[in-house]
Design a protein around this motif. Sequence first.
Motif, PDB file in Angstrom:
ATOM      1  N   LEU A   1       0.826  -1.217   0.000  1.00 21.49           N
ATOM      2  CA  LEU A   1       0.000   0.000   0.000  1.00 21.49           C
ATOM      3  C   LEU A   1       0.856   1.260   0.000  1.00 21.49           C
ATOM      4  N   ILE A   2       1.866   1.294   0.875  1.00 19.64           N
ATOM      5  CA  ILE A   2       2.654   2.524   1.008  1.00 19.64           C
ATOM      6  C   ILE A   2       3.516   2.741  -0.227  1.00 19.64           C
ATOM      7  N   GLY A   3       4.166   1.674  -0.702  1.00 22.10           N
ATOM      8  CA  GLY A   3       5.021   1.802  -1.883  1.00 22.10           C
ATOM      9  C   GLY A   3       4.246   2.335  -3.078  1.00 22.10           C
ATOM     10  N   VAL A   4       3.047   1.810  -3.274  1.00 30.74           N
ATOM     11  CA  VAL A   4       2.249   2.237  -4.435  1.00 30.74           C
ATOM     12  C   VAL A   4       1.780   3.683  -4.260  1.00 30.74           C
ATOM     13  N   GLU A   5       1.379   4.044  -3.043  1.00 27.39           N
ATOM     14  CA  GLU A   5       0.970   5.446  -2.817  1.00 27.39           C
ATOM     15  C   GLU A   5       2.131   6.399  -3.079  1.00 27.39           C
TER      16      GLU A   5
ATOM     17  N   ILE B   1      -7.208   1.723  -1.491  1.00 26.43           N
ATOM     18  CA  ILE B   1      -6.115   2.552  -2.003  1.00 26.43           C
ATOM     19  C   ILE B   1      -6.558   3.249  -3.283  1.00 26.43           C
ATOM     20  N   GLN B   2      -6.146   4.501  -3.384  1.00 30.86           N
ATOM     21  CA  GLN B   2      -6.384   5.237  -4.627  1.00 30.86           C
ATOM     22  C   GLN B   2      -5.278   4.892  -5.614  1.00 30.86           C
ATOM     23  N   LEU B   3      -5.674   4.658  -6.863  1.00 29.02           N
ATOM     24  CA  LEU B   3      -4.692   4.420  -7.931  1.00 29.02           C
ATOM     25  C   LEU B   3      -5.011   5.417  -9.037  1.00 29.02           C
TER      26      LEU B   3
ATOM     27  N   ASP C   1      -6.948   7.628 -11.091  1.00 33.72           N
ATOM     28  CA  ASP C   1      -8.400   7.856 -11.187  1.00 33.72           C
ATOM     29  C   ASP C   1      -9.210   6.670 -10.675  1.00 33.72           C
ATOM     30  N   TYR C   2      -8.537   5.622 -10.263  1.00 34.48           N
ATOM     31  CA  TYR C   2      -9.232   4.402  -9.840  1.00 34.48           C
ATOM     32  C   TYR C   2      -9.106   4.204  -8.330  1.00 34.48           C
ATOM     33  N   THR C   3      -9.901   3.284  -7.825  1.00 32.38           N
ATOM     34  CA  THR C   3      -9.806   2.901  -6.419  1.00 32.38           C
ATOM     35  C   THR C   3      -9.885   1.381  -6.335  1.00 32.38           C
ATOM     36  N   LEU C   4      -9.051   0.831  -5.472  1.00 30.77           N
ATOM     37  CA  LEU C   4      -9.043  -0.612  -5.242  1.00 30.77           C
ATOM     38  C   LEU C   4      -9.309  -0.828  -3.756  1.00 30.77           C
ATOM     39  N   ALA C   5     -10.214  -1.746  -3.453  1.00 26.36           N
ATOM     40  CA  ALA C   5     -10.549  -1.958  -2.042  1.00 26.36           C
ATOM     41  C   ALA C   5     -10.781  -3.439  -1.781  1.00 26.36           C
ATOM     42  N   ARG C   6     -10.717  -3.805  -0.529  1.00 26.54           N
ATOM     43  CA  ARG C   6     -10.953  -5.199  -0.156  1.00 26.54           C
ATOM     44  C   ARG C   6     -11.484  -5.268   1.267  1.00 26.54           C
ATOM     45  N   THR C   7     -12.092  -6.392   1.590  1.00 27.80           N
ATOM     46  CA  THR C   7     -12.478  -6.667   2.972  1.00 27.80           C
ATOM     47  C   THR C   7     -12.563  -8.178   3.154  1.00 27.80           C
ATOM     48  N   GLY C   8     -12.309  -8.643   4.379  1.00 27.33           N
ATOM     49  CA  GLY C   8     -12.474 -10.067   4.679  1.00 27.33           C
ATOM     50  C   GLY C   8     -11.391 -10.939   4.078  1.00 27.33           C
ATOM     51  N   LEU C   9     -11.765 -12.183   3.786  1.00 23.02           N
ATOM     52  CA  LEU C   9     -10.796 -13.148   3.273  1.00 23.02           C
ATOM     53  C   LEU C   9     -10.865 -13.214   1.753  1.00 23.02           C
ATOM     54  N   GLY C  10      -9.696 -13.255   1.127  1.00 22.11           N
ATOM     55  CA  GLY C  10      -9.612 -13.483  -0.311  1.00 22.11           C
ATOM     56  C   GLY C  10      -9.338 -14.953  -0.562  1.00 22.11           C
ATOM     57  N   PRO C  11      -9.246 -15.350  -1.845  1.00 23.97           N
ATOM     58  CA  PRO C  11      -9.062 -16.770  -2.166  1.00 23.97           C
ATOM     59  C   PRO C  11      -7.876 -17.413  -1.445  1.00 23.97           C
ATOM     60  N   ARG C  12      -6.749 -16.676  -1.380  1.00 21.78           N
ATOM     61  CA  ARG C  12      -5.556 -17.260  -0.749  1.00 21.78           C
ATOM     62  C   ARG C  12      -5.816 -17.551   0.732  1.00 21.78           C
TER      63      ARG C  12
END
Length: 559
Positions: free
Chosen positions: A157-161, A329-331, A333-344
């Motif tokens: 998150l920090i590196g991309v920001e 996280i803002q990318l 003009d885009y936004t990426l978000a998540r919550t809970g458990l992902g497939p991994r």
Amino acid sequence: MNNRIIIIGGLSAGPSAAAKARREDEFADIKLFEKTADISYATCGIPYALSGHIASREKLLVTDVEMLRKRFKIDVHTIEEVTDIDIDNKTVITPIGEYPYDKLVFTTGAKTFVPPITNLEKATNWSACRSLGDFDHIMKDGLVDSVNHITVMGAGLIGVEVAENLINVGKKVTIIEGGATVLPMWQPKFSAFAQNVLEDKGIEIIKNTFVKNVIVEGEKIKQIDLGNGKFLDTEFVVMSVGIKPNTELLLKKGAAAIGNGALIVNQNMETSLPGIYAAGDNVSIENLITHQADYLPLGTHSNKGGRAAGFNSVGGNEKLFGGYKTAIIQLFDYTLARTGLGPRDLEKAGINYKKTLIVAGSTPSYYPNPQDITVEVFYEDSDFTILGAEVFGQVGVDKRVDVLSTAIYAKLKITDLPQLDLAYAPPYSPAKDPVLVAGYVAENVINRGCSPLSVEELHQLISENEEMYIIDVRNPSERANGQFIESSINIPLEDLRENLHKIPIDKPVILHCARGMRGYIAAKILAQHGFKNINNLAGGFKIWKEYVRQYPMVFSEVL
Ligand SMILES: Cc1cc2nc3c(=O)[nH]c(=O)nc-3n(C[C@H](O)[C@H](O)[C@H](O)COP(=O)(O)OP(=O)(O)OC[C@H]3O[C@@H](n4cnc5c(N)ncnc54)[C@H](O)[C@@H]3O)c2cc1C
């Protein structure tokens, strides 16, 4: 005698604890120790201050020492590092003095992990990005006219920001990431969406590369050894490959901790040591889905945990139940978000799950500037409880992820989503909000036997040369300029009924359209005409195109 409370660490969890303790106990003797000169500034804003989006360093200073002293009557000791804690005699030790306590609140946060890189110690043109000191260093040595190229190590998150903000001020930026994806909190597909955006904005991304050596001349890193015979010219490096909890002071006293050294606390933020609370980036909290201790070093938890620890240190009973990795996280003009458990996480936890991916309008198609949003929801295979979600788009990502996060907390099932009474007006959402659409699509799978196919599954089937019939039900114009899946044939939805005889009834049929809806209608038509082996590509060509950009097709050799 008044309660003697000592708080160690003055950035996020610490001041939160101090302010709450004071509000609940006007007479407590509260001391706060911070080893640096600054307290309570907005770490999370640092990347945006690098580009000037947050106008100045001063804007990052949320509370100053005087305010803590005057408004909250906190005895603040800056530039005073706690070097030891005598837990038997309940005393905190600094180079300046020894201070007795009744209750200790340990909010020392975390430090940037610096990997072993040969020659790094000889160089001065690199910095972490975790503190105001780091901010000053990057501004002074990195963001000067003479520096054109900056390398960011770590695509979290920090590196991309940081990378986004550096490119916004005209620097050339390369991100080097050790793993196989950027933003690894997300599943590879959503990470691919993010990488597409970052690359479109000119950020170079090098993955699967653990840097072990840098070439230094006269105290300056000149090149990064990429380990494959290639070297990257660079003029400044921002290090953001991970963090390590600052817990040595308590670990050596026997405090219980998880593998990375983060302290184990109960819901009242009590450590295993008597009278010592802890909160923030130095603790693990319960993952409310797996019920295992999890390391979730985020500002939400540090603030909430600090507040609970502060309250409880003066006799309160406030709990932080835990968390489940909600992040955004803002990318550009885009936004990426998540919550809970992902497939991994789900696979690791041994939880059987299903997933529903939809691409829908975030606002109605008739409203100006309509934008798509992609939502994927993971839910328990047998009782349909929502376990996780990932969301990507330009508009309205934040509210969708927060609705889904709330749904997880409330243990809603995916089949509950269509019943939610969400706010609707054209500027904000369509009448059927994308969250509701995800519920409807899942209902079609659960109750009506529809079988979506993910892009990952189709990718694998094609690369293994599986025999199947891929029908693109879009209009021919949508296939112009190579915008189609290579082995697909085109039968527009409107012509499907007249062309049923052309479709082999004994072969697997994969249907797809642009986003999923027309493919679904086509699947319903085929099913009612006796076709048995039909799948609709979830998210359609839009998701396929984004995915194969990062995962190009590699075909198995036909023997
Ligand atoms: C660049 C950046 C961006 C971020 N963005 C987000 C975001 O958008 N959303 C989000 O949820 N989270 C974000 N975070 C994470 C969030 O900032 C942290 O979770 C939060 O700051 C942790 O607070 P803390 O008080 O536990 O620890 P810290 O902020 O690390 O503070 C600990 C303090 O303790 C002091 N200290 C340590 N040891 C001692 C000692 N022995 N004696 C005295 N003082 C000591 C340190 O100097 C430090 O000031 C971001 C973090 C960074 C670095």
